[in-house]
Design an enzyme around this catalytic site. Structure first.
Site, PDB file in Angstrom:
ATOM      1  NE  ARG A  63      -0.619   0.567 -23.848  1.00  0.00           N
ATOM      2  CZ  ARG A  63      -1.150   1.242 -24.879  1.00  0.00           C
ATOM      3  NH1 ARG A  63      -2.195   2.047 -24.687  1.00  0.00           N
ATOM      4  NH2 ARG A  63      -0.668   1.087 -26.089  1.00  0.00           N
TER       5      ARG A  63
ATOM      6  CB  SER B 129       4.332  -2.866 -25.439  1.00  0.00           C
ATOM      7  OG  SER B 129       3.769  -2.686 -26.711  1.00  0.00           O
TER       8      SER B 129
ATOM      9  CD  GLU C 256       1.952  -1.804 -21.819  1.00  0.00           C
ATOM     10  OE1 GLU C 256       2.323  -0.805 -22.450  1.00  0.00           O
ATOM     11  OE2 GLU C 256       1.291  -2.719 -22.335  1.00  0.00           O
TER      12      GLU C 256
END
Ligand code: FAD
Ligand code: NAP
Length: 341
Positions: free
Chosen positions: A165, A241, A336
């Site tokens: 990520r 998320s 994130e």
């Protein structure tokens, strides 16, 4: 000529649905206009936010400077050799539409990444990933505008410094490169499947009804699983998320597993990846609501906006979740999506 629209509402252009206003807004449909816009912003000292689908952004009420919505379009096969081919896709194309297009042409490799919201140009930012496949597994190179040198460049997959990520675009040199195109390595070979994730394998088996599993089963299974578990941003505001899955060393994993036998973790390189959703749920957050924002009842890793939520409410909720996970497990969660500004 660049025509900026003043005080432009972004509520429908960010998937949290925050009531946000851009000081200046423009849609960018060509590379030439992008170069002109960067020159204009730099000469006027305007901060520039490149906006894709707004599905990984947490925006403040007012966005200073310029928001440029990436709308450069185009899809082209640029090389073919045997079963292998390279597909060049412009940054403003919708990600899921491109996955559907590739499947319709018999070009495989993107099926595990179906139904991820947003644009192709944003996908390299955090090296999007799902069901055991990451963007980096399929990228040949990425074309960018370097805002420091004003050159159009191609960055190899190696140059992009992809990791979990993350990428050069997100954390190493944030804001330096604007992505204009992504070139994918795809295949016509329908036998190269990634079925590592148990739920995906089980769903594919039930869809295939005893026949061989194809990339089309994988695509359908991913869509089915995601629709069951994730909120549709058109109905409930969210950015997917909210936290990354934390990495811990083997000793730390063993300590936690001994104390919490139900802990969900997966061997990952020289350590373990913990399922952040499990940690949050174990702290009792699943389904909890704080003002207009809350924790989604089917997946604790997803924070939702059920109405008039804003960045401040989300920050407060996220901080409380981080604190409780740290107190209970000694594990620090990292956010994130990107906060802007
Ligand atoms: P934006 O939110 O518009 O932008 C994100 C960042 O990229 C910003 O910093 C922006 O400035 C920058 N950016 C955008 N376009 C460009 C460009 N052309 N050049 C340079 N910078 C650019 N993510 C996953 O990894 N896996 C998933 O499975 C997943 N599932 C999701 C499910 C849901 C329901 C939601 C809401 C989100 C999910 N996400 C997932 C997160 C998100 O969809 C991805 O990160 C997606 O790639 C963001 O694309 P976007 O166009 O919306 O980017
Ligand atoms: P899930 O399949 O229930 O899995 C829960 C967690 O376990 C995930 O964090 C996943 O890690 C990990 N996991 C499961 N099986 C694994 C395996 N065989 N090997 C390694 N790790 C494994 O998760 P979910 O919530 O339903 O999401 C499904 C997929 O979509 C996941 O890959 C998830 O990352 C992705 N997704 C991402 C976002 C986002 O915004 N980033 C939003 C929704 C869904 P990983 O997360 O590392 O895969």
């Amino acid at each position: 000529m660049l025509t900026l629209q003043k005080d432009y509402p972004l509520k429908s252009l960010n998937t949290f649905g925050f009531d946000t206003v851009a000081e200046n807004f423009i849609e960018i449909e060509s590379r030439d206009r992008l170069v002109a816009l960067v020159n204009y912003c730099q000469s006027n000292h305007f901060p520039l936010l490149v906006l894709g689908g707004g599905s990984n952004l947490i925006l403040s009420d007012q966005i200073p400077g310029v928001v440029a919505r990436m709308q450069i379009k185009g899809v082209e096969v640029i090389s073919e050799q045997g079963d292998q081919l390279q597909l060049k896709v412009a940054a403003g194309e919708n990600w899921h539409d491109i996955v559907v297009y590739a499947m319709s042409q018999g070009f495989f490799g993107l099926e595990n990444l179906a139904l991820i919201p947003g644009t192709v140009g944003a996908a390299p930012m955090q090296n999007i990933g799902a069901y055991g496949v990451e963007l980096k597994d399929r990228v040949a190179w990425v074309d960018v505008l370097d805002t420091q040198t004003h050159q159009l460049l191609s960055l190899s997959s190696f140059d992009c410094q992809f990791s979990y990520r993350d990428s050069v675009f997100k954390s190493v040199e944030p804001g330096r490169y604007i992505i204009t195109d992504v070139v994918f390595n795809l295949t016509r070979d329908a036998t190269q499947l990634n079925l590592e994730y148990l739920a995906l394998k089980d769903t594919c088996e039930s869809l295939a009804k005893g026949l061989s599993i194809t990339p089309y089963h994988v695509f359908d299974a991913v869509c089915q699983l995601r629709r069951q578990k994730l909120p549709d941003p058109a109905v409930i505001g969210n950015v997917g998320s909210f936290f990354k899955n934390p990495r811990v060393c083997v000793a730390e994993y063993e300590r936690l597993k001994a104390e919490f036998p139900a802990l969900v973790g997966f061997a990952d390189g020289d350590g373990y990846k913990l399922a952040a959703g499990w940690l949050i749920e174990a702290c009792g957050w699943k389904g909890k609501q704080l003002n207009a924002v809350g924790v989604y009842e089917k997946q604790a890793l997803v924070l939702v906006n059920r109405g008039k939520g804003d960045r401040q409410q989300i920050e407060t909720l996220a901080e409380q979740i981080r604190e409780s996970v740290q107190q209970r497990f000694g594990v620090l969660l990292e956010v994130e999506p990107r906060f802007y500004p």
